[in-house]
Design a protein around this motif. Structure first.
Motif, PDB file in Angstrom:
ATOM      1  N   ASP A 216      47.609  41.454  40.894  1.00 54.48           N
ATOM      2  CA  ASP A 216      48.102  40.534  39.862  1.00 54.48           C
ATOM      3  C   ASP A 216      47.666  41.093  38.514  1.00 54.48           C
ATOM      4  OD1 ASP A 216      48.891  38.570  38.165  1.00 54.48           O
ATOM      5  OD2 ASP A 216      47.871  36.934  39.182  1.00 54.48           O
ATOM      6  N   SER A 221      48.138  34.304  39.125  1.00 54.67           N
ATOM      7  CA  SER A 221      48.011  33.730  40.458  1.00 54.67           C
ATOM      8  C   SER A 221      46.535  33.588  40.810  1.00 54.67           C
ATOM      9  CB  SER A 221      48.719  34.630  41.480  1.00 54.67           C
ATOM     10  OG  SER A 221      48.019  35.869  41.609  1.00 54.67           O
ATOM     11  N   THR A 222      46.264  33.246  42.062  1.00 46.94           N
ATOM     12  CA  THR A 222      44.894  33.182  42.564  1.00 46.94           C
ATOM     13  C   THR A 222      44.869  33.772  43.966  1.00 46.94           C
ATOM     14  OG1 THR A 222      45.200  30.998  43.558  1.00 46.94           O
ATOM     15  CG2 THR A 222      44.397  31.065  41.273  1.00 46.94           C
ATOM     16  N   ARG A 225      46.400  31.399  46.542  1.00 51.42           N
ATOM     17  CA  ARG A 225      47.860  31.390  46.648  1.00 51.42           C
ATOM     18  C   ARG A 225      48.394  32.663  47.283  1.00 51.42           C
ATOM     19  NH1 ARG A 225      50.843  30.794  41.406  1.00 51.42           N
ATOM     20  NH2 ARG A 225      52.577  30.503  42.865  1.00 51.42           N
ATOM     21  N   SER A 238      42.914  41.088  40.580  1.00 54.70           N
ATOM     22  CA  SER A 238      43.518  40.472  39.401  1.00 54.70           C
ATOM     23  C   SER A 238      42.929  41.083  38.139  1.00 54.70           C
ATOM     24  CB  SER A 238      43.273  38.963  39.398  1.00 54.70           C
ATOM     25  OG  SER A 238      43.736  38.367  38.194  1.00 54.70           O
ATOM     26  N   GLY A 242      40.088  34.600  36.476  1.00 55.52           N
ATOM     27  CA  GLY A 242      40.551  33.501  37.305  1.00 55.52           C
ATOM     28  C   GLY A 242      39.852  32.204  36.967  1.00 55.52           C
ATOM     29  N   PRO A 243      40.325  31.075  37.548  1.00 60.61           N
ATOM     30  CA  PRO A 243      39.714  29.770  37.279  1.00 60.61           C
ATOM     31  C   PRO A 243      38.224  29.766  37.604  1.00 60.61           C
ATOM     32  CG  PRO A 243      41.797  29.515  38.470  1.00 60.61           C
ATOM     33  CD  PRO A 243      41.475  30.978  38.463  1.00 60.61           C
ATOM     34  N   GLN A 246      36.320  32.822  39.286  1.00 57.60           N
ATOM     35  CA  GLN A 246      36.265  33.021  40.734  1.00 57.60           C
ATOM     36  C   GLN A 246      36.475  34.463  41.166  1.00 57.60           C
ATOM     37  OE1 GLN A 246      40.232  31.959  42.908  1.00 57.60           O
ATOM     38  NE2 GLN A 246      39.847  30.292  41.456  1.00 57.60           N
ATOM     39  N   ASN A 247      37.188  35.260  40.345  1.00 62.19           N
ATOM     40  CA  ASN A 247      37.454  36.639  40.752  1.00 62.19           C
ATOM     41  C   ASN A 247      36.227  37.548  40.617  1.00 62.19           C
ATOM     42  OD1 ASN A 247      40.107  36.069  41.442  1.00 62.19           O
ATOM     43  ND2 ASN A 247      40.841  36.443  39.360  1.00 62.19           N
TER      44      ASN A 247
END
Length: 321
Positions: A216, A221-222, A225, A238, A242-243, A246-247
């Protein structure tokens, strides 16, 4: 010399063109007359200091570096007394995140930094966008340990990172599915994508195909998903944290379950990477996609355009004719 400067954080309008002191080459430095540079998402983030924690790197109350800019291509105008790798008149390009300063007519960089001879057969405007998105893309490929014959999905295939990732993946022998909108299907196919998903007509996270890796490159995205898209042992990467970051956490947690994993690409910024990218450009394996060109005097307009989120590939700034 002329330069694009900013003395406070904020929207594109905080940037203005001003006369500033021309840098000089130290004993181990190369002084480059900048012919072309770029405006990219990295520049926008540093200029606006978003997310806020970036101020720890750039200055809490105000920017430490008045002149931004990470990518450049130009001609060596002077070298320090201890410089052996470059000579006056050499055509060079490179990446200068952290020190910045490429949004100006001159730039002084250490000879051992991320600077290399320009690829043969390209112009300054074609070479300048050859490092920022591409070194992130190369980090994706290397972090995922992509091998010939593997299948990879690239979300955001028209961006600076994504358009480079599609080309680099094909160079390394992967089968690529690229995600973009209807308008740019032909462009992405031209980059080498074996299959293209139009995200305006189909949710790519519902795709029936399974992949060794999902990139990504726009952080839209996450892992949650995209997990169903991955083969057992497949990896998700990614370009964004992330939110709730988190990544950065999931790469520590997901390996414990010995299944589908998250990895976070930490790109290298050194001379070897720039030389590698130059070799790929010269061989025709990678060609930076250029969306728009602006003169230095219109760099604020370039910032505004990049922040619309509609940028395709790269936005180039012409500094010297």
């Amino acid at each position: 010399m002329r330069a694009a400067v900013h003395s406070r954080y904020g929207p594109p309008d905080v940037v203005r063109i001003a006369d500033v002191d021309k840098p000089s080459a130290g004993e181990r430095d190369v002084l480059v007359r900048v012919h072309a540079t770029t405006v990219n998402r990295t520049d926008c983030a540093y200029r606006a200091a978003k997310p806020f924690f970036m101020r720890a790197l750039t200055g809490i109350a105000r920017p430490r570096r008045a002149v931004l800019g990470t990518e450049y291509a130009g001609v060596v105008e002077a070298v320090g007394s201890d410089v052996t790798s470059f000579a006056v008149g050499d055509r060079v390009f490179g990446y200068n995140e952290g020190a910045f300063g490429t949004h100006a007519e001159y730039l002084a960089v250490p000879q051992d930094d991320a600077i290399a001879p320009m690829p043969d057969g390209v112009t300054f405007e074609e070479a300048a966008p050859g490092t920022e998105g591409a070194h992130y893309a190369l980090s994706f490929v290397r972090t995922a340990r992509v091998r010939p014959g593997q299948t990879v999905l690239v979300n955001g295939a028209t961006g600076g990172i994504g358009s480079a990732a599609v080309q680099l993946l094909k160079h390394y022998g992967a089968t690529v599915t690229a995600v973009c909108d209807t308008t740019h299907l032909d462009l992405v196919k031209g980059l080498g994508a074996d299959r293209v998903i139009d995200y305006t007509a189909q949710d790519f996270t519902r795709d029936e195909q399974r992949y060794d890796a999902v990139f990504d490159t726009v952080g839209k995205s996450t892992f949650g998903r995209c997990r169903r898209l991955l083969k057992p042992g497949g990896v998700y990467l990614s370009s964004e944290l992330g939110p709730f970051g988190q990544n950065l956490l999931l790469p520590l947690v997901t390996p414990l379950f010995r299944g589908r994993r998250v990895k976070f690409p930490f790109p290298q910024q050194n001379q070897e990477v720039v030389r590698d990218l130059g070799g790929l450009i010269e061989a025709g394996s990678f060609k930076p996609v250029i969306d728009r060109r602006y003169p230095l005097e219109q760099i604020v307009d370039a910032y505004r355009y990049v922040e619309t989120g509609q940028k395709i590939g790269n936005v180039v700034i012409t500094v010297a004719s």
